[in-house]
Design a protein around this motif. Structure first.
Motif, short mmCIF file in Angstrom:
data_model
loop_
_atom_site.label_atom_id
_atom_site.label_comp_id
_atom_site.label_asym_id
_atom_site.label_seq_id
_atom_site.Cartn_x
_atom_site.Cartn_y
_atom_site.Cartn_z
N ALA A 168 20.06 -55.25 28.52
CA ALA A 168 21.61 -55.43 27.56
C ALA A 168 21.23 -54.75 26.44
O ALA A 168 20.05 -54.50 25.83
CB ALA A 168 21.54 -56.68 27.57
N ASP A 169 22.25 -54.20 26.12
CA ASP A 169 22.35 -53.31 24.54
C ASP A 169 21.71 -54.57 23.51
O ASP A 169 22.14 -55.43 23.29
CB ASP A 169 23.55 -52.79 24.18
CG ASP A 169 23.80 -52.30 22.97
OD1 ASP A 169 22.96 -50.91 22.83
OD2 ASP A 169 24.45 -52.43 22.14
N VAL A 170 20.82 -53.92 22.60
CA VAL A 170 20.19 -54.98 21.51
C VAL A 170 20.95 -54.84 20.39
O VAL A 170 21.38 -55.91 19.78
CB VAL A 170 18.67 -54.39 21.52
CG1 VAL A 170 18.14 -55.45 20.41
CG2 VAL A 170 18.14 -54.57 22.82
N ASP A 171 21.23 -53.55 19.87
CA ASP A 171 21.78 -53.34 18.49
C ASP A 171 23.46 -53.35 18.50
O ASP A 171 23.72 -53.16 17.33
CB ASP A 171 21.25 -52.17 17.87
CG ASP A 171 21.68 -51.03 18.57
OD1 ASP A 171 22.58 -51.06 19.59
OD2 ASP A 171 20.79 -49.87 18.23
N GLY A 172 23.84 -53.47 19.54
CA GLY A 172 25.40 -53.36 19.61
C GLY A 172 26.08 -51.99 19.59
O GLY A 172 27.24 -52.04 19.24
N ASP A 173 25.29 -50.98 19.49
CA ASP A 173 25.63 -49.75 19.39
C ASP A 173 25.23 -48.98 20.72
O ASP A 173 24.37 -48.70 21.16
CB ASP A 173 25.02 -48.88 18.21
CG ASP A 173 25.46 -47.28 18.11
OD1 ASP A 173 26.37 -47.08 18.94
OD2 ASP A 173 25.01 -46.66 17.34
N ASP A 174 26.37 -48.61 21.47
CA ASP A 174 26.04 -48.39 22.77
C ASP A 174 25.56 -46.56 22.83
O ASP A 174 25.18 -46.06 23.88
CB ASP A 174 27.65 -47.95 23.70
CG ASP A 174 27.92 -49.49 24.03
OD1 ASP A 174 27.20 -50.29 24.24
OD2 ASP A 174 29.28 -49.78 24.27
N THR A 175 25.84 -46.03 21.78
CA THR A 175 25.25 -44.72 21.61
C THR A 175 23.76 -44.77 21.39
O THR A 175 23.10 -43.75 21.52
CB THR A 175 25.95 -43.81 20.53
OG1 THR A 175 25.52 -44.64 19.24
CG2 THR A 175 27.40 -43.93 20.50
#
Length: 342
Positions: free
Chosen positions: A137-144
């Motif tokens: 899962a994305d950890v930092d909330g930034d998909d980039t």
């Protein structure tokens, strides 16, 4: 192992008389019977399916019914008759007790539990009492930005306790221990990373891989397994994510340690140093996990895409190519495989 001792009496017949030698010989014949069971998980009903693959010409199956509805990484501890899988519906590790390899279907008794910390658990790797789960899962909330987490649990009695988490600077999928080192798939790429002395990272922190290499010939890798007795690493290739039916494969890397060590950080391991299995006959479209029996050189695959999901086995793999599976069983949304031998 079953051992049968035969007392042999050496006799001789001369001139119509029968005599027996006093030099009786003990002949120790060790008749080894090995049980091999492939444990599988899936994202369709969350049950654990067991395939007795001791005789590849006569495979029997049984099912452990669980309360979880979908799951990924799986492991079996024969010393405790314990099956552990990473639940993708509860987001924690679940340990099912009282499970042996007799092949009897049953409803699971959840005897080992822990905190529900994860978001998107994938592969499970075990070293001693430490259970490591890759979460993509994305950890930092930034998909980039690409990142992932490794959850490190210690098993004590009937509890899994979260010791710490490691954040990585790449998305994760498959993981496997090679001694003290943890090898990890760099998801969405053809790369393989290693964290040396992984469990020495005892604090919650961001840790960079010790080394990362690319695997030539792979489009996007997901599953991996390592056999220490033969120094063989096998990685799966799911091909393009949009095609889950027929563009997958797997790569066999013999003499893995020397080849990996000889490949510089961020360099590429040439496809000429590998054996690839792929093609329409393989039924490989989205092979997400792999197990290996080095005794018979049989590769087991959790195929998530082709036909809705399958468990596949391949032998005669030495030359690679467009092989037809030696075993093909339907398993909807197959997600992980683990081979236990005793």
């Amino acid at each position: 192992m079953k051992s049968i001792k035969i007392m042999a009496l050496v006799c001789a017949t001369t001139l119509g008389l029968t005599s027996c030698s006093n030099n009786d010989r003990d002949l120790d014949l060790d008749l080894q019977t090995e049980t091999k069971v492939l444990f599988t998980s899936n994202n369709s009903d969350g049950n654990v399916n067991m395939y007795n693959v001791s005789d590849m010409n006569n495979i029997s199956t049984s099912t452990i019914t669980t309360a979880t509805t979908k799951a990924d990484g799986i492991y079996y501890d024969g010393s405790e008759d314990l099956v552990v899988q990473a639940s993708r519906s509860t987001f924690g590790l679940e340990g099912y007790t009282g499970i042996d390899v007799s092949g009897t279907s049953l409803t699971a008794n959840v005897g080992v539990t822990g905190s529900l910390d994860m978001t998107s658990p994938r592969e499970l790797a075990v070293s001693g009492n430490f259970y490591v789960v890759a979460d993509n899962a994305d950890v930092d909330g930034d998909d980039t930005t690409k990142d992932g987490r490794l959850f490190i649990y210690s098993k004590n009695g009937n509890s899994f306790t979260l010791r710490n988490t490691i954040t990585t600077n790449f998305k994760l999928w498959g993981i496997v221990f090679k001694g003290n080192d943890l090898f990890a798939i760099v998801d969405t790429t053809n790369e393989l990373a290693v964290f040396s002395n992984f469990l020495s990272n005892t604090s919650t922190a961001t840790v960079e891989a010790t080394k990362t290499i690319a695997i030539e010939g792979i489009v996007r890798t997901h599953g991996l397994t390592y056999d220490a007795t033969t120094d063989v690493m096998i990685l799966t290739d799911i091909g393009e994510a949009s095609n889950g039916q027929d563009d997958g494969g797997f790569h066999i890397i013999e003499d893995f340690t020397s080849k990996f060590n000889a490949t510089a950080n961020n360099a590429t391991l040439a496809v000429s140093q590998q054996t690839r299995v792929s093609g329409a006959s393989t039924l490989l479209g989205n092979p997400v996990d792999v197990a290996y029996d080095s005794d018979t050189k049989t590769v087991f695959i959790a195929e998530a895409g082709n036909g809705g999901g399958r468990i596949l086995a391949f032998n005669n793999i030495n030359n690679g190519g467009n092989l037809t599976p030696s075993y093909n069983a339907t398993l909807a949304s197959a997600s992980a495989v683990y081979l236990h031998k005793e």
